[in-house]
Design a protein around this motif. Sequence first.
Motif, PDB file in Angstrom:
ATOM      1  N   THR A 358     -10.405  22.746  -4.705  1.00 30.11           N
ATOM      2  CA  THR A 358     -10.695  22.911  -6.127  1.00 30.11           C
ATOM      3  C   THR A 358     -11.159  24.339  -6.382  1.00 30.11           C
ATOM      4  O   THR A 358     -11.143  25.181  -5.483  1.00 30.11           O
ATOM      5  N   ASP A 384      -9.699  21.360 -11.740  1.00 31.68           N
ATOM      6  CA  ASP A 384     -10.944  20.935 -12.378  1.00 31.68           C
ATOM      7  C   ASP A 384     -11.782  20.170 -11.345  1.00 31.68           C
ATOM      8  O   ASP A 384     -11.412  19.068 -10.923  1.00 31.68           O
ATOM      9  N   TYR A 385     -12.906  20.736 -10.939  1.00 32.91           N
ATOM     10  CA  TYR A 385     -13.709  20.110  -9.875  1.00 32.91           C
ATOM     11  C   TYR A 385     -14.205  18.719 -10.267  1.00 32.91           C
ATOM     12  O   TYR A 385     -14.369  17.833  -9.424  1.00 32.91           O
ATOM     13  N   ARG A 386     -14.425  18.493 -11.575  1.00 33.81           N
ATOM     14  CA  ARG A 386     -14.900  17.165 -12.015  1.00 33.81           C
ATOM     15  C   ARG A 386     -13.814  16.115 -11.813  1.00 33.81           C
ATOM     16  O   ARG A 386     -14.070  15.014 -11.347  1.00 33.81           O
ATOM     17  N   GLU A 387     -12.559  16.506 -12.175  1.00 30.89           N
ATOM     18  CA  GLU A 387     -11.412  15.617 -11.945  1.00 30.89           C
ATOM     19  C   GLU A 387     -11.273  15.328 -10.456  1.00 30.89           C
ATOM     20  O   GLU A 387     -11.037  14.200 -10.039  1.00 30.89           O
ATOM     21  N   PHE A 389     -13.529  15.456  -8.069  1.00 34.01           N
ATOM     22  CA  PHE A 389     -14.628  14.596  -7.618  1.00 34.01           C
ATOM     23  C   PHE A 389     -14.317  13.135  -7.963  1.00 34.01           C
ATOM     24  O   PHE A 389     -14.440  12.238  -7.122  1.00 34.01           O
ATOM     25  N   ALA A 390     -13.875  12.904  -9.209  1.00 35.22           N
ATOM     26  CA  ALA A 390     -13.582  11.538  -9.673  1.00 35.22           C
ATOM     27  C   ALA A 390     -12.419  10.934  -8.888  1.00 35.22           C
ATOM     28  O   ALA A 390     -12.459   9.765  -8.498  1.00 35.22           O
ATOM     29  N   LYS A 393     -13.566   9.964  -5.402  1.00 35.62           N
ATOM     30  CA  LYS A 393     -14.518   8.849  -5.475  1.00 35.62           C
ATOM     31  C   LYS A 393     -13.782   7.517  -5.682  1.00 35.62           C
ATOM     32  O   LYS A 393     -14.157   6.481  -5.129  1.00 35.62           O
ATOM     33  N   ALA A 413     -22.658  23.226  -9.468  1.00 35.24           N
ATOM     34  CA  ALA A 413     -21.861  22.697 -10.590  1.00 35.24           C
ATOM     35  C   ALA A 413     -21.891  21.166 -10.610  1.00 35.24           C
ATOM     36  O   ALA A 413     -22.080  20.550 -11.663  1.00 35.24           O
ATOM     37  N   ILE A 414     -21.731  20.542  -9.443  1.00 36.00           N
ATOM     38  CA  ILE A 414     -21.744  19.075  -9.363  1.00 36.00           C
ATOM     39  C   ILE A 414     -23.136  18.533  -9.699  1.00 36.00           C
ATOM     40  O   ILE A 414     -23.274  17.577 -10.467  1.00 36.00           O
ATOM     41  N   TRP A 417     -23.825  18.825 -13.352  1.00 33.01           N
ATOM     42  CA  TRP A 417     -22.965  17.882 -14.078  1.00 33.01           C
ATOM     43  C   TRP A 417     -23.499  16.453 -13.937  1.00 33.01           C
ATOM     44  O   TRP A 417     -23.599  15.715 -14.905  1.00 33.01           O
ATOM     45  N   LYS A 418     -23.880  16.113 -12.724  1.00 31.64           N
ATOM     46  CA  LYS A 418     -24.276  14.736 -12.432  1.00 31.64           C
ATOM     47  C   LYS A 418     -25.766  14.469 -12.636  1.00 31.64           C
ATOM     48  O   LYS A 418     -26.207  13.333 -12.552  1.00 31.64           O
TER      49      LYS A 418
END
Length: 424
Positions: A358, A384-387, A389-390, A393, A413-414, A417-418
């Motif tokens: 990412t 997109d690091y959020r995408e 991660f999801a 997971k 960033a994680i 975000w979290k």
Amino acid sequence: MKFTNAEEVIHYLYSLPHLHPKNDLSFIKKLLQQLGNPQDQVKTIHITGTNGKGSTSYYLANLLKKAGQKTGLFVSPYVYQFNERIQLNNQDISDEDLVNVANKVQAAFEEIKQEDKEFSLVTFEYEVAMAFVYFEQEHCDYAVIEVGIGGEHDKTNVIVPEASIITTVGLDHEKIIGPTIQDIAREKSGIIKKNRPVVLGNVPDDVLPILVKKADVEHAPLFRLKHDFAITTQNGALKYTDDKRSISFDFRPQVEAYDIAVAVKTFLLLKLKLDNQEIAAAIDQTQIPGRYHILQKEPLIILDGAHNIQAMSNLLEVIHAEAKKRHSHVYALVTMMKDKDLEQVFNLFNQDDQVLLTTLDYPRVAKENDFPIDVQRRYNYEGDYREGFAKLKEKMNASDILLVTGSFYLVSAILNWKGKGNAG
């Protein structure tokens, strides 16, 4: 110019250049002199090393605080917010104090510029000056100072510390302080000062003579891990020993164990009053931001800012051992700075680890085409690091492990975000 809020200060810091045309300490020394040399008003401990300097800094600061010392801490990078870089007794500098010290540094900077139009500062010099001004202003008993890069030419190397620490020496920042591991060791040896003790961690044998010789030249008493003090694993706990003490701690991964040993040995050299139980409590209570940070237990999600070969090798050893114990898969979300040894780092992953590449919106962070061709062929990429991660997971079973690593910026960033404890 006068700052009115913390955002202005941080924005201004990042607008400054990162490097001077010449790599010396003349700029920072001139600035500190203009400020009345605040770095000389506080006792300091100076810490360098390819890995482990952040963890060691946190352990040592906690020991000093436990011993009743008003303790400053200067570290980088930050995980949650910029203010983490400058701490007092485990508390981040407040926005109000940040603005206050920045205005003092800015005033000194502008006074010098009136006489010397060519004078300039880089971001890290400005941050170092802010830290020293703050520690003097708060009448710290001790300040634990982590170098930025290297040692001899690092902008923090303007102090005569009570003790110096070199945690370990490996390959990182070769373009700046290399290219060889011997060059890196010579640069790091620059924090060894005349008649001041130096504590060495897990230093490779091939560079040990460089550090020993420097200590000898400076008449600096030398204390070596595995030689003058040790740390071992016994029945799931860690045990520190030297010729006078034996102290047990809660279990931590081996690499953290070395950092604990170095912090404890250095603390003991300062002859401050803590008994073995108090030392153990100070270490066991220490939380290190962005290091083996467990975001969630089931499935296990671990965040760690490992960003060079040595750190990644240590981390993956722990992760793969845990996966073997659980009979589970390892998923990894990874980005790195493009100036790192990307190929060698990715070779440390196992064949069946599911790695997803990412990126982040930050100039030095690798984008898809910055990764070596082999790495691009081997692993998928999600911008997109959020995408990313999801997606990882979603694939996991309850016993699996998700590792977020390669950069403190990604960990930060994680976490931001979290939130501090929610991985949902």
